[in-house]
Design a protein around this motif. Structure first.
Motif, PDB file in Angstrom:
ATOM      1  N   UNK A 267       2.325  17.510  -8.011  1.00 48.26           N
ATOM      2  CA  UNK A 267       2.810  18.324  -9.135  1.00 48.26           C
ATOM      3  C   UNK A 267       2.389  19.790  -9.054  1.00 48.26           C
ATOM      4  N   UNK A 268       1.225  20.068  -8.510  1.00 45.73           N
ATOM      5  CA  UNK A 268       0.731  21.452  -8.455  1.00 45.73           C
ATOM      6  C   UNK A 268       1.228  22.214  -7.230  1.00 45.73           C
ATOM      7  N   UNK A 269       1.909  21.547  -6.336  1.00 43.14           N
ATOM      8  CA  UNK A 269       2.367  22.224  -5.114  1.00 43.14           C
ATOM      9  C   UNK A 269       3.589  23.067  -5.410  1.00 43.14           C
TER      10      UNK A 269
ATOM     11  N   UNK B 225       0.835  -1.209   0.000  1.00 41.74           N
ATOM     12  CA  UNK B 225       0.000   0.000   0.000  1.00 41.74           C
ATOM     13  C   UNK B 225       0.868   1.257   0.000  1.00 41.74           C
ATOM     14  N   UNK B 226       1.974   1.225   0.728  1.00 41.75           N
ATOM     15  CA  UNK B 226       2.863   2.381   0.741  1.00 41.75           C
ATOM     16  C   UNK B 226       3.476   2.596  -0.642  1.00 41.75           C
ATOM     17  N   UNK B 227       3.867   1.521  -1.318  1.00 39.92           N
ATOM     18  CA  UNK B 227       4.453   1.653  -2.658  1.00 39.92           C
ATOM     19  C   UNK B 227       3.436   2.232  -3.648  1.00 39.92           C
ATOM     20  N   UNK B 228       2.154   1.887  -3.493  1.00 39.93           N
ATOM     21  CA  UNK B 228       1.120   2.461  -4.359  1.00 39.93           C
ATOM     22  C   UNK B 228       1.030   3.972  -4.111  1.00 39.93           C
ATOM     23  N   UNK B 229       1.056   4.368  -2.858  1.00 38.92           N
ATOM     24  CA  UNK B 229       1.076   5.797  -2.507  1.00 38.92           C
ATOM     25  C   UNK B 229       2.295   6.475  -3.115  1.00 38.92           C
ATOM     26  N   UNK B 230       3.443   5.847  -2.959  1.00 36.51           N
ATOM     27  CA  UNK B 230       4.701   6.388  -3.451  1.00 36.51           C
ATOM     28  C   UNK B 230       4.660   6.596  -4.965  1.00 36.51           C
ATOM     29  N   UNK B 231       4.067   5.652  -5.667  1.00 36.08           N
ATOM     30  CA  UNK B 231       3.966   5.755  -7.124  1.00 36.08           C
ATOM     31  C   UNK B 231       3.056   6.914  -7.541  1.00 36.08           C
ATOM     32  N   UNK B 232       1.997   7.165  -6.769  1.00 38.37           N
ATOM     33  CA  UNK B 232       1.052   8.230  -7.092  1.00 38.37           C
ATOM     34  C   UNK B 232       1.515   9.607  -6.618  1.00 38.37           C
TER      35      UNK B 232
ATOM     36  N   UNK C 154      -4.673  19.320   0.262  1.00 33.80           N
ATOM     37  CA  UNK C 154      -5.221  19.310  -1.100  1.00 33.80           C
ATOM     38  C   UNK C 154      -5.991  18.017  -1.375  1.00 33.80           C
ATOM     39  N   UNK C 155      -7.043  18.102  -2.192  1.00 30.80           N
ATOM     40  CA  UNK C 155      -7.805  16.901  -2.537  1.00 30.80           C
ATOM     41  C   UNK C 155      -6.936  15.831  -3.212  1.00 30.80           C
ATOM     42  N   UNK C 156      -5.987  16.253  -4.030  1.00 31.08           N
ATOM     43  CA  UNK C 156      -5.112  15.304  -4.722  1.00 31.08           C
ATOM     44  C   UNK C 156      -4.264  14.513  -3.724  1.00 31.08           C
ATOM     45  N   UNK C 157      -3.730  15.218  -2.742  1.00 30.11           N
ATOM     46  CA  UNK C 157      -2.906  14.533  -1.760  1.00 30.11           C
ATOM     47  C   UNK C 157      -3.757  13.687  -0.821  1.00 30.11           C
ATOM     48  N   UNK C 158      -4.878  14.220  -0.386  1.00 28.73           N
ATOM     49  CA  UNK C 158      -5.740  13.468   0.527  1.00 28.73           C
ATOM     50  C   UNK C 158      -6.226  12.156  -0.102  1.00 28.73           C
ATOM     51  N   UNK C 159      -6.444  12.180  -1.415  1.00 26.83           N
ATOM     52  CA  UNK C 159      -6.888  10.951  -2.088  1.00 26.83           C
ATOM     53  C   UNK C 159      -5.839   9.844  -1.996  1.00 26.83           C
ATOM     54  N   UNK C 160      -4.581  10.156  -2.231  1.00 32.47           N
ATOM     55  CA  UNK C 160      -3.547   9.115  -2.180  1.00 32.47           C
ATOM     56  C   UNK C 160      -3.125   8.808  -0.753  1.00 32.47           C
ATOM     57  N   UNK C 161      -3.426   9.720   0.163  1.00 31.50           N
ATOM     58  CA  UNK C 161      -3.040   9.544   1.565  1.00 31.50           C
ATOM     59  C   UNK C 161      -3.680   8.310   2.190  1.00 31.50           C
ATOM     60  N   UNK C 162      -4.781   7.856   1.649  1.00 34.39           N
ATOM     61  CA  UNK C 162      -5.403   6.639   2.173  1.00 34.39           C
ATOM     62  C   UNK C 162      -4.426   5.473   2.103  1.00 34.39           C
TER      63      UNK C 162
END
Length: 99
Positions: free
Chosen positions: A27-29, A14-21, A69-77
């Motif tokens: 990118x927008x930060x 699960x961490x590697x999936x987060x890392x990949x995303x 950010x919504x983008x980060x919160x989505x992958x934070x799961x």
């Protein structure tokens, strides 16, 4: 301002999936990766973490905007499912150590 994260892996897949995303989600930060080390070495005291991450930002507002950010919160799961973490903001001082 920096975001400092100390991570202990609980589900590496699960961490590697987060890392990949992470690159697309960040990118927008206005931030940059300062440290992402999965082999930190304790030189003093007890150390129970598997990874240290430090992200840099021009301002605290930029750091919190990224973190919330919504983008980060989505992958934070996946990050939360893959690692226990302590995450804090810290301010840099910007001076060099003198001999």
């Amino acid at each position: 301002v920096y975001i400092l994260a100390l991570l202990k892996f609980t589900a590496v897949d699960r961490y590697r999936r987060y890392q990949k995303a992470f690159p697309a989600a960040s990118a927008k930060s206005n931030g940059w990766v300062v440290i992402a080390d999965e082999e930190p070495r304790a030189v003093e005291g007890d150390w129970t973490f598997d990874k240290v991450v430090v992200l840099g930002f021009p301002t605290e507002k930029d750091a919190l905007t990224f973190q919330e950010s919504p983008e980060y919160q989505e992958i934070c799961r996946d990050r939360k499912a893959g690692a226990d973490a302590t995450v804090v903001t810290v301010r840099g001082l910007g001076y060099r150590l003198q001999p």
